[in-house]
Design a protein around this motif. Structure first.
Motif, PDB file in Angstrom:
ATOM      1  N   ASP A 171       0.822  -1.209   0.000  1.00 43.07           N
ATOM      2  CA  ASP A 171       0.000   0.000   0.000  1.00 43.07           C
ATOM      3  C   ASP A 171       0.859   1.262   0.000  1.00 43.07           C
ATOM      4  O   ASP A 171       1.881   1.344   0.697  1.00 43.07           O
ATOM      5  N   ASP A 172       0.425   2.230  -0.771  1.00 39.54           N
ATOM      6  CA  ASP A 172       0.984   3.581  -0.740  1.00 39.54           C
ATOM      7  C   ASP A 172      -0.098   4.474  -0.153  1.00 39.54           C
ATOM      8  O   ASP A 172      -1.166   4.649  -0.756  1.00 39.54           O
ATOM      9  N   ILE A 173       0.176   5.036   1.031  1.00 37.59           N
ATOM     10  CA  ILE A 173      -0.844   5.763   1.784  1.00 37.59           C
ATOM     11  C   ILE A 173      -0.658   7.262   1.632  1.00 37.59           C
ATOM     12  O   ILE A 173       0.442   7.784   1.822  1.00 37.59           O
ATOM     13  N   GLY A 174      -1.732   7.951   1.315  1.00 39.14           N
ATOM     14  CA  GLY A 174      -1.737   9.404   1.369  1.00 39.14           C
ATOM     15  C   GLY A 174      -2.360   9.849   2.669  1.00 39.14           C
ATOM     16  O   GLY A 174      -3.348   9.270   3.126  1.00 39.14           O
ATOM     17  N   VAL A 175      -1.781  10.862   3.298  1.00 38.00           N
ATOM     18  CA  VAL A 175      -2.317  11.336   4.572  1.00 38.00           C
ATOM     19  C   VAL A 175      -2.512  12.845   4.502  1.00 38.00           C
ATOM     20  O   VAL A 175      -1.646  13.581   4.027  1.00 38.00           O
ATOM     21  N   SER A 176      -3.688  13.305   4.922  1.00 37.17           N
ATOM     22  CA  SER A 176      -3.999  14.723   4.822  1.00 37.17           C
ATOM     23  C   SER A 176      -3.265  15.511   5.893  1.00 37.17           C
ATOM     24  O   SER A 176      -2.500  14.964   6.679  1.00 37.17           O
ATOM     25  N   SER A 177      -3.512  16.797   5.927  1.00 37.76           N
ATOM     26  CA  SER A 177      -2.793  17.683   6.826  1.00 37.76           C
ATOM     27  C   SER A 177      -3.080  17.367   8.292  1.00 37.76           C
ATOM     28  O   SER A 177      -3.982  16.591   8.615  1.00 37.76           O
ATOM     29  N   TRP A 178      -2.362  18.022   9.159  1.00 37.35           N
ATOM     30  CA  TRP A 178      -2.449  17.742  10.590  1.00 37.35           C
ATOM     31  C   TRP A 178      -3.873  17.887  11.121  1.00 37.35           C
ATOM     32  O   TRP A 178      -4.596  18.822  10.806  1.00 37.35           O
ATOM     33  N   SER A 179      -4.272  16.907  11.928  1.00 32.60           N
ATOM     34  CA  SER A 179      -5.507  17.013  12.705  1.00 32.60           C
ATOM     35  C   SER A 179      -5.309  16.201  13.966  1.00 32.60           C
ATOM     36  O   SER A 179      -4.577  15.206  13.974  1.00 32.60           O
ATOM     37  N   THR A 188      -2.829   4.001  -3.127  1.00 29.61           N
ATOM     38  CA  THR A 188      -3.859   2.961  -3.004  1.00 29.61           C
ATOM     39  C   THR A 188      -4.798   3.228  -1.837  1.00 29.61           C
ATOM     40  O   THR A 188      -5.910   2.700  -1.798  1.00 29.61           O
ATOM     41  N   VAL A 189      -4.349   4.030  -0.866  1.00 33.40           N
ATOM     42  CA  VAL A 189      -5.147   4.334   0.330  1.00 33.40           C
ATOM     43  C   VAL A 189      -4.949   5.810   0.672  1.00 33.40           C
ATOM     44  O   VAL A 189      -3.840   6.340   0.523  1.00 33.40           O
ATOM     45  N   ALA A 190      -6.015   6.457   1.110  1.00 33.24           N
ATOM     46  CA  ALA A 190      -5.904   7.813   1.649  1.00 33.24           C
ATOM     47  C   ALA A 190      -6.486   7.823   3.053  1.00 33.24           C
ATOM     48  O   ALA A 190      -7.544   7.243   3.301  1.00 33.24           O
ATOM     49  N   LEU A 191      -5.786   8.462   3.965  1.00 33.92           N
ATOM     50  CA  LEU A 191      -6.236   8.600   5.347  1.00 33.92           C
ATOM     51  C   LEU A 191      -6.540  10.070   5.572  1.00 33.92           C
ATOM     52  O   LEU A 191      -5.628  10.906   5.548  1.00 33.92           O
ATOM     53  N   PRO A 230      -8.312   4.217  -4.659  1.00 27.82           N
ATOM     54  CA  PRO A 230      -9.222   3.079  -4.453  1.00 27.82           C
ATOM     55  C   PRO A 230      -9.916   3.050  -3.093  1.00 27.82           C
ATOM     56  O   PRO A 230     -11.065   2.641  -2.998  1.00 27.82           O
ATOM     57  N   ARG A 231      -9.209   3.486  -2.043  1.00 20.92           N
ATOM     58  CA  ARG A 231      -9.820   3.414  -0.703  1.00 20.92           C
ATOM     59  C   ARG A 231      -9.465   4.666   0.091  1.00 20.92           C
ATOM     60  O   ARG A 231      -8.315   4.846   0.484  1.00 20.92           O
ATOM     61  N   THR A 232     -10.457   5.519   0.304  1.00 20.37           N
ATOM     62  CA  THR A 232     -10.253   6.713   1.118  1.00 20.37           C
ATOM     63  C   THR A 232     -10.952   6.511   2.455  1.00 20.37           C
ATOM     64  O   THR A 232     -12.163   6.303   2.508  1.00 20.37           O
ATOM     65  N   ILE A 233     -10.175   6.564   3.521  1.00 19.15           N
ATOM     66  CA  ILE A 233     -10.665   6.291   4.869  1.00 19.15           C
ATOM     67  C   ILE A 233     -10.865   7.614   5.599  1.00 19.15           C
ATOM     68  O   ILE A 233      -9.905   8.340   5.858  1.00 19.15           O
ATOM     69  N   GLY A 234     -12.123   7.941   5.914  1.00 17.43           N
ATOM     70  CA  GLY A 234     -12.422   9.150   6.656  1.00 17.43           C
ATOM     71  C   GLY A 234     -12.616   8.836   8.127  1.00 17.43           C
ATOM     72  O   GLY A 234     -13.377   7.934   8.478  1.00 17.43           O
ATOM     73  N   ILE A 235     -11.932   9.572   8.984  1.00 22.69           N
ATOM     74  CA  ILE A 235     -12.023   9.341  10.431  1.00 22.69           C
ATOM     75  C   ILE A 235     -12.484  10.628  11.089  1.00 22.69           C
ATOM     76  O   ILE A 235     -11.789  11.645  11.046  1.00 22.69           O
ATOM     77  N   ALA A 236     -13.668  10.600  11.674  1.00 21.59           N
ATOM     78  CA  ALA A 236     -14.223  11.806  12.290  1.00 21.59           C
ATOM     79  C   ALA A 236     -15.398  11.434  13.176  1.00 21.59           C
ATOM     80  O   ALA A 236     -16.031  10.391  12.996  1.00 21.59           O
TER      81      ALA A 236
END
Length: 316
Positions: A111-119, A206-209, A277-283
């Motif tokens: 997996d190659d993970i993309g991660v958004s800005s600080w939270s 392949t994945v976004a967090l 392919p897979r964007t994981i939203g955590i909130a």
């Protein structure tokens, strides 16, 4: 029926394997298999799944089906089932634990993970993860520059670095601010060789967090300087925006808001984000319910990780 029941009890209650059942009863193994299937069809054998405390399978299924998501994870105990709100610390602990468990069990070394800005939410997730003996991902790539006060922007890099450490991935940082004053400034920064090199990696993710932001920032985010300006918030509010993912703001139905801010954001584009392919939203939390609902309706996320109280609001 007597033989069928005997075979079913030997297999399911006494845990005797099919070859031994066949030998003991002097029948063929294929007949044992047919009798076991018939026992299920006739209702002699019934499978019952007993949900343990702290697992919310029915609630997860309801949200998944209602919003067309690939998967939903609801964390926390049933104390929040009446819609009661957790305090900030309890909410972060719940989301952090649920998110960490999900990532540890679903990521792979390719997996190659993309991660958004600080939270604070995403940081709680990666802080709750346990470094593994085997690699969980190949790369961790920053999707967005830091937002707000330059002294705070370093936290975006810290988040990417921490995720890379716990997954054994190679970190790739995005050395740019998240929002600039003009489109021309954004275009100039994207021409920088190192910035453009990192940006080119976004197409292979392949994945976004990602976190899911509400238009009204939390007091913590506001006081830290890590939030968009009041002027931009007012403009977005007039356009009907309720939340964002990676600073792409959308309305209550999940449609992208055509704002001037969109041209000043330095980070992954909306089209690139949707192509992952897979964007994981955590909130979670009452303040973010509208934004979470809109993100799910608009297809900005494929997987949602949230808390019990928020989950109930999403299905009510």
């Amino acid at each position: 029926m007597s033989l069928l029941t005997k075979v079913a009890r030997m297999y399911h209650e006494q845990h005797i394997r099919q070859p031994e059942i066949a030998q003991r009863l002097h029948i063929s193994q294929s007949r044992v298999s047919r009798l076991l299937k018939e026992a299920v069809n006739l209702g002699v054998v019934r499978t019952i799944v007993v949900t343990p405390p702290g697992v919310h399978s029915q609630l997860e299924d309801a949200i998944r089906d209602r919003y067309g998501l690939a998967d939903v994870v609801v964390g926390g105990d049933d104390g929040g089932s009446d819609g009661g709100d957790l305090d900030d610390n309890a909410l972060l602990a719940t989301l952090g634990s649920a998110g960490a468990a999900y990532l540890e069990t679903t990521l792979s070394e390719k997996d190659d993970i993309g991660v958004s800005s600080w939270s604070s939410t995403l940081l709680a997730v990666v802080d709750a993860m346990t470094p593994q003996r085997t690699r969980l991902a190949r790369s961790a790539v920053q999707l967005l520059g830091g937002v707000g006060d330059p002294s705070v922007q370093v936290k975006a890099t810290h988040l990417t670095d921490r995720l890379a450490r716990v997954t054994g991935a190679q970190a790739r940082y995005f050395p740019a601010p998240g929002i600039v004053a003009r489109k021309s400034v954004r275009d100039a920064l994207l021409e920088d060789p190192y910035v453009s090199e990192v940006a080119s990696a976004w197409d292979a993710l392949t994945v976004a967090l990602v976190g899911i932001g509400s238009l009204r920032p939390s007091p913590l985010l506001q006081s830290s300087g890590n939030a968009i300006s009041d002027k931009d918030q007012d403009s977005l509010r007039e356009l009907g925006a309720v939340g964002d993912v990676c600073l792409h703001f959308f309305d209550a139905g999940g449609a992208l808001v055509d704002s001037e801010l969109e041209e000043r954001v330095i980070g992954i584009s909306g089209a690139q984000l949707r192509a992952i392919p897979r964007t994981i939203g955590i909130a979670g939390g009452a303040r973010k319910v509208d934004a979470i609902r809109a993100a799910a309706l608009g297809g900005w996320i494929d997987v949602l990780i949230t808390d019990v109280g928020t989950a109930h609001r999403l299905v009510d």
